[in-house]
Design an enzyme around this catalytic site. Structure first.
Site, PDB file in Angstrom:
ATOM      1  N   THR A  53       0.846  -1.199   0.000  1.00  0.00           N
ATOM      2  CA  THR A  53       0.000   0.000   0.000  1.00  0.00           C
ATOM      3  C   THR A  53       0.880   1.246   0.000  1.00  0.00           C
ATOM      4  O   THR A  53       0.725   2.137  -0.847  1.00  0.00           O
ATOM      5  CB  THR A  53      -0.894  -0.006   1.251  1.00  0.00           C
ATOM      6  OG1 THR A  53      -1.576  -1.252   1.313  1.00  0.00           O
ATOM      7  CG2 THR A  53      -1.900   1.124   1.222  1.00  0.00           C
ATOM      8  N   THR A  54       1.819   1.304   0.929  1.00  0.00           N
ATOM      9  CA  THR A  54       2.711   2.458   1.049  1.00  0.00           C
ATOM     10  C   THR A  54       3.523   2.645  -0.229  1.00  0.00           C
ATOM     11  O   THR A  54       3.746   3.774  -0.671  1.00  0.00           O
ATOM     12  CB  THR A  54       3.657   2.251   2.255  1.00  0.00           C
ATOM     13  OG1 THR A  54       2.850   1.945   3.395  1.00  0.00           O
ATOM     14  CG2 THR A  54       4.507   3.461   2.532  1.00  0.00           C
ATOM     15  N   TYR A 145      -2.218 -10.883   2.803  1.00  0.00           N
ATOM     16  CA  TYR A 145      -2.242  -9.477   3.232  1.00  0.00           C
ATOM     17  C   TYR A 145      -3.706  -9.072   3.411  1.00  0.00           C
ATOM     18  O   TYR A 145      -4.424  -8.844   2.428  1.00  0.00           O
ATOM     19  CB  TYR A 145      -1.540  -8.642   2.156  1.00  0.00           C
ATOM     20  CG  TYR A 145      -1.445  -7.154   2.396  1.00  0.00           C
ATOM     21  CD1 TYR A 145      -1.966  -6.538   3.521  1.00  0.00           C
ATOM     22  CD2 TYR A 145      -0.796  -6.340   1.475  1.00  0.00           C
ATOM     23  CE1 TYR A 145      -1.865  -5.170   3.724  1.00  0.00           C
ATOM     24  CE2 TYR A 145      -0.688  -4.961   1.660  1.00  0.00           C
ATOM     25  CZ  TYR A 145      -1.234  -4.393   2.789  1.00  0.00           C
ATOM     26  OH  TYR A 145      -1.146  -3.034   2.977  1.00  0.00           O
ATOM     27  N   LYS A 175      -0.358 -10.867   7.176  1.00  0.00           N
ATOM     28  CA  LYS A 175      -0.101  -9.444   7.426  1.00  0.00           C
ATOM     29  C   LYS A 175      -1.470  -8.839   7.648  1.00  0.00           C
ATOM     30  O   LYS A 175      -2.296  -8.767   6.734  1.00  0.00           O
ATOM     31  CB  LYS A 175       0.603  -8.818   6.225  1.00  0.00           C
ATOM     32  CG  LYS A 175       0.622  -7.306   6.251  1.00  0.00           C
ATOM     33  CD  LYS A 175       1.527  -6.809   5.150  1.00  0.00           C
ATOM     34  CE  LYS A 175       1.305  -5.386   4.736  1.00  0.00           C
ATOM     35  NZ  LYS A 175       0.683  -4.481   5.654  1.00  0.00           N
ATOM     36  N   SER A 177      -3.709  -5.859   8.451  1.00  0.00           N
ATOM     37  CA  SER A 177      -3.839  -4.393   8.505  1.00  0.00           C
ATOM     38  C   SER A 177      -5.285  -4.024   8.801  1.00  0.00           C
ATOM     39  O   SER A 177      -6.001  -3.508   7.947  1.00  0.00           O
ATOM     40  CB  SER A 177      -3.399  -3.771   7.177  1.00  0.00           C
ATOM     41  OG  SER A 177      -2.003  -3.768   7.077  1.00  0.00           O
ATOM     42  N   GLY A 201      -0.392  -4.645  11.133  1.00  0.00           N
ATOM     43  CA  GLY A 201      -0.178  -3.547  10.181  1.00  0.00           C
ATOM     44  C   GLY A 201      -0.813  -2.219  10.555  1.00  0.00           C
ATOM     45  O   GLY A 201      -0.950  -1.351   9.692  1.00  0.00           O
ATOM     46  N   ASP A 203       0.130   0.593  12.825  1.00  0.00           N
ATOM     47  CA  ASP A 203       1.294   0.968  13.638  1.00  0.00           C
ATOM     48  C   ASP A 203       0.897   1.630  14.960  1.00  0.00           C
ATOM     49  O   ASP A 203       1.564   1.442  15.974  1.00  0.00           O
ATOM     50  CB  ASP A 203       2.214   1.911  12.848  1.00  0.00           C
ATOM     51  CG  ASP A 203       2.490   1.410  11.430  1.00  0.00           C
ATOM     52  OD1 ASP A 203       1.965   0.338  11.065  1.00  0.00           O
ATOM     53  OD2 ASP A 203       3.230   2.080  10.713  1.00  0.00           O
ATOM     54  N   GLU A 204      -0.189   2.414  14.931  1.00  0.00           N
ATOM     55  CA  GLU A 204      -0.617   3.132  16.132  1.00  0.00           C
ATOM     56  C   GLU A 204      -1.168   2.214  17.208  1.00  0.00           C
ATOM     57  O   GLU A 204      -1.407   2.621  18.338  1.00  0.00           O
ATOM     58  CB  GLU A 204      -1.634   4.229  15.779  1.00  0.00           C
ATOM     59  CG  GLU A 204      -2.824   3.837  14.932  1.00  0.00           C
ATOM     60  CD  GLU A 204      -2.536   3.816  13.433  1.00  0.00           C
ATOM     61  OE1 GLU A 204      -1.474   3.321  13.022  1.00  0.00           O
ATOM     62  OE2 GLU A 204      -3.398   4.286  12.674  1.00  0.00           O
ATOM     63  N   VAL A 218       4.360  -4.919  10.081  1.00  0.00           N
ATOM     64  CA  VAL A 218       4.693  -4.317   8.792  1.00  0.00           C
ATOM     65  C   VAL A 218       4.000  -2.969   8.755  1.00  0.00           C
ATOM     66  O   VAL A 218       2.799  -2.886   9.015  1.00  0.00           O
ATOM     67  CB  VAL A 218       4.132  -5.156   7.614  1.00  0.00           C
ATOM     68  CG1 VAL A 218       4.578  -4.561   6.280  1.00  0.00           C
ATOM     69  CG2 VAL A 218       4.552  -6.605   7.713  1.00  0.00           C
TER      70      VAL A 218
END
Ligand SMILES: CC(=O)N[C@@H]([C@@H](O)[C@H](O)[C@H](O)CO)[C@@H](O)CC(=O)C(=O)O
EC number: 4.1.3.3
Length: 288
Positions: A53-54, A145, A175, A177, A201, A203-204, A218
């Protein structure tokens, strides 16, 4: 391809790499070498997730995706632990081509999102798609993912994982997210006997996922907040939960700042375009 490196478990922080571009929108391959050094030396991040995605993998052409993957693998050789390539695509054939290519260039794993236009309507349809992709790279560890907010495919990961290795022998991990910690926790809980990697996935919220049994993460922020996140992992490992929480709060403050920035800039944009519309309508009116 080094079979030994592809067999070891993917763990710790994995940076979802940004695809560097020039001002003309061409891929800027020339900075990838420095990028690898920066991740390893400045952030302590030794694994990467490419074309996700990033990295805007789905907005790149197939040829660009192949070149980007190759450059990361080449520049990461003897420096990075693992390079995982996202090879998901709407076309099964393209996805298989990318999977095969990832194996040829010596990547350490492949990951695939669910096809999101003509959507798989149940678990078996999705598994069949993933299976066909995985089969194109039979020696590479395969990761699913899960990113339902972007794919629109709500099939729960826990359901998908049930019996997945019977269908996809190379399945090595997830993964995840998404913020559904019930689903994530149950993925871990129901697969305790298996050596799967559970990579979170969001991060926060990584600390909450560590409590649920995440084996790694990730994300986009590990590109530049890897050091902080590594300190959090270390504190968690040492059972120093109050320090771990302080690190997570620090990361959250940054992400919260960015979230607000994006929110306000979108509001400003929509106001600007409203104003532009009025001006254009006024001009059209004055011409008639
Ligand atoms: C929707 C999204 O882009 N999520 C990011 C997060 O790292 C996210 O940027 C971070 O949690 C901040 O919200 C990752 O899950 C995406 C990712 O790993 C990827 O680029 O493939």
């Amino acid at each position: 391809m080094t079979m030994a490196s592809s067999k070891k478990k993917l763990e710790g922080l994995v940076a979802a790499t940004i695809t560097p571009m020039t001002e003309n929108g061409e891929i800027n391959f020339s900075v990838i070498g420095q990028y690898v050094d920066y991740l390893v030396e400045e952030q302590g991040v030794k694994s990467i997730f490419v074309n996700g995605t990033t990295g805007e993998g789905l907005s790149l052409s197939i040829s660009e995706r192949r070149q980007v993957a190759e450059e990361w693998v080449t520049k990461g050789r003897n420096k990075l632990d693992q390079v995982v390539i996202h090879v998901g695509a709407l076309s099964l054939k393209e996805s298989q081509e990318l999977a095969k290519h990832a194996a040829e260039i010596g990547a350490d794993g492949i990951a695939v999102i669910a096809p999101f236009f003509l959507k798989p309507w149940n678990k078996d349809v999705l598994i069949n798609f993933l299976k066909e992709v995985a089969a194109a790279a039979p020696a590479l560890p395969f990761y699913y993912y899960h990113i339902p907010a972007l794919t629109g495919i709500k099939i729960r990961a826990e359901e998908l994982l049930d019996g997945i290795q019977d269908k996809i022998p190379t399945f090595q991990g997830l993964k995840f997210s998404d913020t559904d910690l019930l689903d994530f926790g149950q993925c871990v809980d129901q697969n305790q006997q298996r050596q799967f990697a559970f990579l979170f996935g969001v991060d926060e919220q990584l600390l909450s996922a560590l409590v649920m049994g995440a084996t790694g993460a990730v994300g986009s922020t590990y590109n530049y907040l890897g050091k902080k996140a590594n300190q959090m992992l270390e504190a968690f490992e040492q059972k120093d939960f109050s320090s771990a929480l302080n690190y997570q709060f620090c990361i959250q403050r940054f992400i919260n700042f960015v979230v607000k920035l994006v929110y306000y800039s979108k509001r400003m944009q929509s106001r600007t375009s409203q104003r532009e519309r009025h001006i254009r309508q006024g001009l059209r009116g004055s011409q008639t």
